[in-house]
Design an enzyme around this catalytic site. Sequence first.
Site, PDB file in Angstrom:
ATOM      1  N   HIS A 149       8.096 -26.845  13.601  1.00  0.00           N
ATOM      2  CA  HIS A 149       8.924 -27.967  14.072  1.00  0.00           C
ATOM      3  C   HIS A 149       8.042 -29.170  14.372  1.00  0.00           C
ATOM      4  O   HIS A 149       6.815 -29.041  14.464  1.00  0.00           O
ATOM      5  CB  HIS A 149       9.687 -27.577  15.345  1.00  0.00           C
ATOM      6  CG  HIS A 149      10.868 -26.691  15.092  1.00  0.00           C
ATOM      7  ND1 HIS A 149      10.770 -25.316  15.039  1.00  0.00           N
ATOM      8  CD2 HIS A 149      12.186 -26.984  14.876  1.00  0.00           C
ATOM      9  CE1 HIS A 149      11.974 -24.797  14.797  1.00  0.00           C
ATOM     10  NE2 HIS A 149      12.854 -25.785  14.693  1.00  0.00           N
ATOM     11  N   LYS A 153       8.979 -30.999  19.958  1.00  0.00           N
ATOM     12  CA  LYS A 153       9.795 -29.838  20.386  1.00  0.00           C
ATOM     13  C   LYS A 153       9.079 -29.122  21.525  1.00  0.00           C
ATOM     14  O   LYS A 153       7.883 -28.841  21.440  1.00  0.00           O
ATOM     15  CB  LYS A 153      10.022 -28.876  19.219  1.00  0.00           C
ATOM     16  CG  LYS A 153      10.907 -27.703  19.605  1.00  0.00           C
ATOM     17  CD  LYS A 153      11.425 -26.958  18.411  1.00  0.00           C
ATOM     18  CE  LYS A 153      12.277 -25.760  18.797  1.00  0.00           C
ATOM     19  NZ  LYS A 153      13.519 -26.125  19.486  1.00  0.00           N
TER      20      LYS A 153
HETATM   21  P1  NAD Z   1      15.645 -34.878  22.641  1.00  0.00           P
HETATM   22  O1  NAD Z   1      14.460 -34.700  23.545  1.00  0.00           O
HETATM   23  O2  NAD Z   1      15.593 -35.930  21.582  1.00  0.00           O
HETATM   24  O3  NAD Z   1      16.962 -35.143  23.522  1.00  0.00           O
HETATM   25  C1  NAD Z   1      17.199 -34.458  24.742  1.00  0.00           C
HETATM   26  C2  NAD Z   1      18.335 -35.151  25.477  1.00  0.00           C
HETATM   27  O4  NAD Z   1      18.536 -34.482  26.737  1.00  0.00           O
HETATM   28  C3  NAD Z   1      18.065 -36.624  25.796  1.00  0.00           C
HETATM   29  O5  NAD Z   1      19.255 -37.360  25.625  1.00  0.00           O
HETATM   30  C4  NAD Z   1      17.684 -36.587  27.270  1.00  0.00           C
HETATM   31  O6  NAD Z   1      17.999 -37.807  27.939  1.00  0.00           O
HETATM   32  C5  NAD Z   1      18.574 -35.463  27.777  1.00  0.00           C
HETATM   33  N1  NAD Z   1      18.023 -34.889  29.022  1.00  0.00           N
HETATM   34  C6  NAD Z   1      16.790 -34.396  29.226  1.00  0.00           C
HETATM   35  N2  NAD Z   1      16.646 -34.001  30.503  1.00  0.00           N
HETATM   36  C7  NAD Z   1      17.816 -34.244  31.115  1.00  0.00           C
HETATM   37  C8  NAD Z   1      18.302 -34.048  32.447  1.00  0.00           C
HETATM   38  N3  NAD Z   1      17.540 -33.499  33.398  1.00  0.00           N
HETATM   39  N4  NAD Z   1      19.580 -34.408  32.700  1.00  0.00           N
HETATM   40  C9  NAD Z   1      20.351 -34.939  31.734  1.00  0.00           C
HETATM   41  N5  NAD Z   1      19.957 -35.152  30.459  1.00  0.00           N
HETATM   42  C10 NAD Z   1      18.703 -34.809  30.166  1.00  0.00           C
HETATM   43  O7  NAD Z   1      15.900 -33.448  21.988  1.00  0.00           O
HETATM   44  P2  NAD Z   1      16.733 -33.094  20.661  1.00  0.00           P
HETATM   45  O8  NAD Z   1      15.797 -32.981  19.517  1.00  0.00           O
HETATM   46  O9  NAD Z   1      17.947 -33.952  20.565  1.00  0.00           O
HETATM   47  O10 NAD Z   1      17.157 -31.594  21.011  1.00  0.00           O
HETATM   48  C11 NAD Z   1      17.977 -31.308  22.129  1.00  0.00           C
HETATM   49  C12 NAD Z   1      18.134 -29.799  22.283  1.00  0.00           C
HETATM   50  O11 NAD Z   1      18.823 -29.266  21.151  1.00  0.00           O
HETATM   51  C13 NAD Z   1      16.797 -29.030  22.360  1.00  0.00           C
HETATM   52  O12 NAD Z   1      16.963 -27.932  23.229  1.00  0.00           O
HETATM   53  C14 NAD Z   1      16.598 -28.538  20.924  1.00  0.00           C
HETATM   54  O13 NAD Z   1      15.777 -27.403  20.845  1.00  0.00           O
HETATM   55  C15 NAD Z   1      18.022 -28.234  20.559  1.00  0.00           C
HETATM   56  N6  NAD Z   1      18.346 -28.241  19.127  1.00  0.00           N
HETATM   57  C16 NAD Z   1      19.242 -27.293  18.738  1.00  0.00           C
HETATM   58  C17 NAD Z   1      19.681 -27.272  17.430  1.00  0.00           C
HETATM   59  C18 NAD Z   1      20.727 -26.264  17.036  1.00  0.00           C
HETATM   60  O14 NAD Z   1      21.192 -26.269  15.883  1.00  0.00           O
HETATM   61  N7  NAD Z   1      21.160 -25.408  17.975  1.00  0.00           N
HETATM   62  C19 NAD Z   1      19.185 -28.198  16.495  1.00  0.00           C
HETATM   63  C20 NAD Z   1      18.272 -29.157  16.933  1.00  0.00           C
HETATM   64  C21 NAD Z   1      17.869 -29.173  18.274  1.00  0.00           C
END
Ligand code: NAD
Length: 241
Positions: A149, A153
């Site tokens: 990744h 991440k």
């Molecule tokens: P990112 O870091 O770009 O976004 C994270 C978001 O969470 C941001 O909007 C941030 O402001 C918010 N956030 C963080 N801490 C917070 C808090 N304490 N309170 C409120 N909001 C908070 O990450 P991303 O790449 O968008 O990924 C997000 C999640 O989704 C991760 O856990 C990632 O592993 C997961 N993910 C899952 C899939 C899937 O298909 N299931 C695919 C991609 C990513």
Amino acid sequence: MNKPSVKLLIHGAQGRMGQALLRLCGEEPGCEVVAAVSRRNPSQRVVDGVPQLSTGEMNGASAFDVAVDFSLPEAFDAVLALCVERKVALVSGTTGLLGAQREAMEAASTTIPILWASNFSIGVAVLHDLVRRAAAALPGWDCDIIEMHHTRKLDAPSGTALTLGAAAEQGGAHPKYAAIRAGDIVGEHLVQFTGQGERIELVHRAMHRDIFARGALHAAAWLAGKPAGIYTIADMLGDKI
Ligand code: NAD
């Protein structure tokens, strides 16, 4: 008569996945974002025309049918509590959840429908099935799961690597894990079965995070109005996998 659109609250709206969800929701009929919740300064616009709330304001969101959560483990408890309080469905793709958070999700599923998945792509759903079958057919072979990744991440091994590992275990294998963090890789998972003098490699490569966002929006439309319980991507895809 057209079906009424499903009203969504997007949690983690300013993240990479949140941005993809907001963009795709605007392009596809059938869903409407009524609240975009993010931790950062609400004066930073997420997308035109969508009410934007900070996490502290989330409890004041107008009525919605499904919360779609792609945030971080430390943000998860609040969105789960809000869904239970409002008695609405939760779709979550947040990975790295603690055991206690998974238990809280199980407990909440007695009152609301929940679909959590480590990976919302259809290809990975099919890969789980292939891995389970390969593991069952190859007793005694080594099983290694190598995931790659982007460098931002946080959790490792990825949630997808762990659920692929669970599928391998169901087939009787004992998987080992390796994680690579490099550049802007969206997500790659290689499940390798190694015997004496031969090797099978099953690989999934995500070229774009839109595949996860589309899967999550599809899940939200599917989950809205379902009875309380825990649902999986396999439930959603039914006989298609
Ligand atoms: P990112 O870091 O770009 O976004 C994270 C978001 O969470 C941001 O909007 C941030 O402001 C918010 N956030 C963080 N801490 C917070 C808090 N304490 N309170 C409120 N909001 C908070 O990450 P991303 O790449 O968008 O990924 C997000 C999640 O989704 C991760 O856990 C990632 O592993 C997961 N993910 C899952 C899939 C899937 O298909 N299931 C695919 C991609 C990513």
